[in-house]
Scaffold this motif. Structure first.
Motif, PDB file in Angstrom:
ATOM      1  N   GLU A 194       1.437   6.311 -11.039  1.00 44.79           N
ATOM      2  CA  GLU A 194       0.206   6.949 -10.571  1.00 44.79           C
ATOM      3  C   GLU A 194       0.372   7.390  -9.108  1.00 44.79           C
ATOM      4  O   GLU A 194       0.009   8.513  -8.729  1.00 44.79           O
ATOM      5  CB  GLU A 194      -0.971   5.988 -10.702  1.00 44.79           C
ATOM      6  N   ALA A 195       0.931   6.494  -8.282  1.00 49.23           N
ATOM      7  CA  ALA A 195       1.159   6.837  -6.882  1.00 49.23           C
ATOM      8  C   ALA A 195       2.202   7.938  -6.754  1.00 49.23           C
ATOM      9  O   ALA A 195       2.087   8.831  -5.900  1.00 49.23           O
ATOM     10  CB  ALA A 195       1.604   5.599  -6.100  1.00 49.23           C
ATOM     11  N   SER A 236       5.022   2.570  -9.119  1.00 49.25           N
ATOM     12  CA  SER A 236       3.725   3.060  -9.593  1.00 49.25           C
ATOM     13  C   SER A 236       3.839   4.542  -9.923  1.00 49.25           C
ATOM     14  O   SER A 236       3.997   5.377  -9.025  1.00 49.25           O
ATOM     15  CB  SER A 236       2.659   2.836  -8.521  1.00 49.25           C
ATOM     16  N   ILE A 282       6.992   4.782  -2.296  1.00 49.91           N
ATOM     17  CA  ILE A 282       6.054   4.670  -3.414  1.00 49.91           C
ATOM     18  C   ILE A 282       5.892   3.191  -3.764  1.00 49.91           C
ATOM     19  O   ILE A 282       6.891   2.489  -3.986  1.00 49.91           O
ATOM     20  CB  ILE A 282       6.566   5.448  -4.646  1.00 49.91           C
ATOM     21  N   LEU A 300       0.542  11.325  -7.453  1.00 47.98           N
ATOM     22  CA  LEU A 300      -0.203  11.822  -6.291  1.00 47.98           C
ATOM     23  C   LEU A 300       0.734  12.339  -5.209  1.00 47.98           C
ATOM     24  O   LEU A 300       0.473  13.368  -4.570  1.00 47.98           O
ATOM     25  CB  LEU A 300      -1.084  10.708  -5.728  1.00 47.98           C
ATOM     26  N   ALA A 301       1.850  11.641  -5.010  1.00 47.62           N
ATOM     27  CA  ALA A 301       2.815  12.059  -3.984  1.00 47.62           C
ATOM     28  C   ALA A 301       3.438  13.411  -4.332  1.00 47.62           C
ATOM     29  O   ALA A 301       3.597  14.277  -3.455  1.00 47.62           O
ATOM     30  CB  ALA A 301       3.897  10.999  -3.834  1.00 47.62           C
ATOM     31  N   ARG A 359       0.842  -1.198   0.000  1.00 51.44           N
ATOM     32  CA  ARG A 359       0.000   0.000   0.000  1.00 51.44           C
ATOM     33  C   ARG A 359       0.873   1.243   0.000  1.00 51.44           C
ATOM     34  O   ARG A 359       2.005   1.238   0.474  1.00 51.44           O
ATOM     35  CB  ARG A 359      -0.915   0.006   1.228  1.00 51.44           C
ATOM     36  N   ALA A 360       0.310   2.334  -0.494  1.00 50.80           N
ATOM     37  CA  ALA A 360       1.035   3.598  -0.518  1.00 50.80           C
ATOM     38  C   ALA A 360       1.210   4.131   0.902  1.00 50.80           C
ATOM     39  O   ALA A 360       0.353   3.938   1.766  1.00 50.80           O
ATOM     40  CB  ALA A 360       0.289   4.626  -1.375  1.00 50.80           C
TER      41      ALA A 360
END
Length: 465
Positions: A230-231, A228, A219, A234-235, A80-81
């Motif tokens: 995508e993650a 990822s 990440i 967002l970060a 998980r992130a």
């Protein structure tokens, strides 16, 4: 895809369809070349590729035989992130684990250090003898930063072969890839800053982050696709990230290689946010099959990528020679290297330069990659046979380490103490996370001299599990 890879795929299809069943001998490479309408060298390379995939086995004076490939387990799950950046603490225990590698009574499955039998010991010895004989007066002096011009020229030429536009003046010689990463982060960050990293990541990077007083933002990293994006997007939108650190080619511990498309997407994303990338390419020369992948640096036109590498995993860890191509402020990088260690060993720099100049390095890399591929395949097979049924195992595309995810709530950090008392060491998963994730995982070194001691060590480890 190259011609030999296409031929390897066709042959693997024939093997899968039982045209060549398990145990049968493949036609000789000359016959194979004539049948398939390719050159002998293409047929040889195709057979070597299948050998590295674990499909063929080479037998001296007998040819290539179809072997039973190991049963593949599911790859490790994706973490998980992280909710927030975290300070890194508690990395002192890593040193004790690494010190066990020097204990002859211990079977070292922990440290990512190839056994001496994998390394070109005689060739390295000759390189040092030549340097000490021909340049003995120079060898007793300092080779101050940026380092020996001969070596910087050879490294720039190798980078040119990877489509990196780098001049010798942009190359800084360091004592290791880890020192290169440290210098890059000292240039890019201040204490308290946040650094985006892969999860899981190499514990040596966590030690560097801890020593610099930085925070780690983990990440999630897919064992087949890589970090990822995508993650990471967002970060970057949520946190003030000072730098991103990645092993883009054959990451440690997962062994995953980012595709060219993902590398370009990563660089585009970081460029949009003006976040530098510290690219650790220490395993890039060690694919388990196929050509050497390009680093992200080859697409960099802004000086956003700080490129780090060394010969420690491919030639000699004891040489202690690495290099850094900083994205900017070369003078600052040179000064930081001088502050760290004054300079790199002169004989080591000159020996490596001579080794690269004579063109033997690439030939040795091909042999080394094949040896590592066989080591990874053998370790995968034994782990699959011995470890619990629901164990997940990585499928590294390069390097020589294996990431293993165990079922249940097992704590491999506690298990490590018991295992070391029994004479076997491994790297527990929690060492690869700033937040203590991966407690039920472990990493195994596959570049070991395979003998009865290693077999017994794996049996012992499986019993402890």
């Amino acid at each position: 895809m190259s011609l030999y890879q296409s031929l390897a795929d066709r042959l693997q299809g024939l093997i899968r369809d039982d045209v060549f069943p398990v145990g049968s001998r493949l036609p000789g490479v000359r016959v194979l070349a004539r049948q398939q309408g390719v050159s002998v060298s293409t047929a040889v390379n195709a057979c070597r590729e299948l050998e590295q995939r674990g499909v063929l086995e080479a037998r001296p004076r007998a040819g290539y035989f179809v072997c039973q490939p190991p049963v593949l387990r599911d790859t490790p799950s994706i973490p998980r992130a992280s909710r927030r950046p975290r300070p890194v603490t508690g990395q002192e225990r890593v040193l004790r684990m690494l010190q066990s590698a020097n204990d002859p009574a211990m079977v070292n499955l922990a440290a990512a250090v190839p056994h001496a039998d994998f390394m070109p010991v005689a060739a390295v010895e000759r390189a040092f003898h030549t340097v000490l004989r021909e340049q003995r007066r120079r060898c007793v002096g300092y080779e101050f930063p940026p380092g020996a011009p001969e070596l910087r020229t050879q490294i720039a030429r190798r980078l040119a072969g990877m489509q990196c536009a780098v001049s010798p003046d942009q190359v800084l010689i360091t004592n290791s890839c880890q020192e290169s990463v440290t210098i890059a982060l000292r240039m890019l960050t201040r204490p308290g800053d946040t650094v985006a990293i892969e999860s899981p990541t190499y514990y040596g990077l966590l030690q560097v982050i801890e020593s610099l007083g930085l925070k780690a933002l983990e990440i999630p990293t897919d064992p087949e696709q890589g970090m990822s994006l995508e993650a990471l997007t967002l970060a970057l939108e949520r946190w003030p990230v000072a730098a991103c650190v990645m092993v883009t080619n054959f990451s440690n511990p997962l062994g995953v290689c980012l595709s060219d498309a993902r590398k370009q997407a990563l660089l585009k994303l970081l460029s949009r946010h003006q976040v530098p990338l510290v690219e650790d390419d220490i395993y890039g020369d060690l694919p388990l099959g196929g050509p050497r992948p390009r680093p992200v640096k080859s697409w960099d036109r802004e000086g956003l990528v700080y490129y780090c590498a060394s010969s420690s995993k491919s030639l000699s860890a004891g040489m202690r020679v690495g290099w850094l191509v900083p994205g900017g402020d070369q003078a600052r990088a040179e000064y930081l290297q001088y502050l760290n260690t004054v300079c790199v060993s002169t004989p080591s720099q000159l020996a490596l330069a001579g080794f690269l100049e004579k063109g033997r390095y690439d030939r040795l890399l091909r042999q080394l990659s094949g040896d590592f591929a066989r080591g990874v395949a053998r370790m995968t097979e034994r782990v699959t046979q011995l470890f619990p049924a629901q164990t997940r195992v990585s499928r590294p595309a390069g390097g020589f380490v294996l990431w293993v995810e165990l079922p249940g709530q097992l704590d491999t950090t506690e298990l490590m103490e018991t295992a070391m008392e029994a004479g076997v060491s491994f790297a527990p998963g929690a060492m690869f996370s700033a937040s203590g994730k991966f407690g039920n995982c472990l990493r195994l070194n596959c570049a070991v001299k395979w003998d009865n001691r290693v077999e017994q060590a794996l049996v012992t480890l499986s019993r402890l599990l």
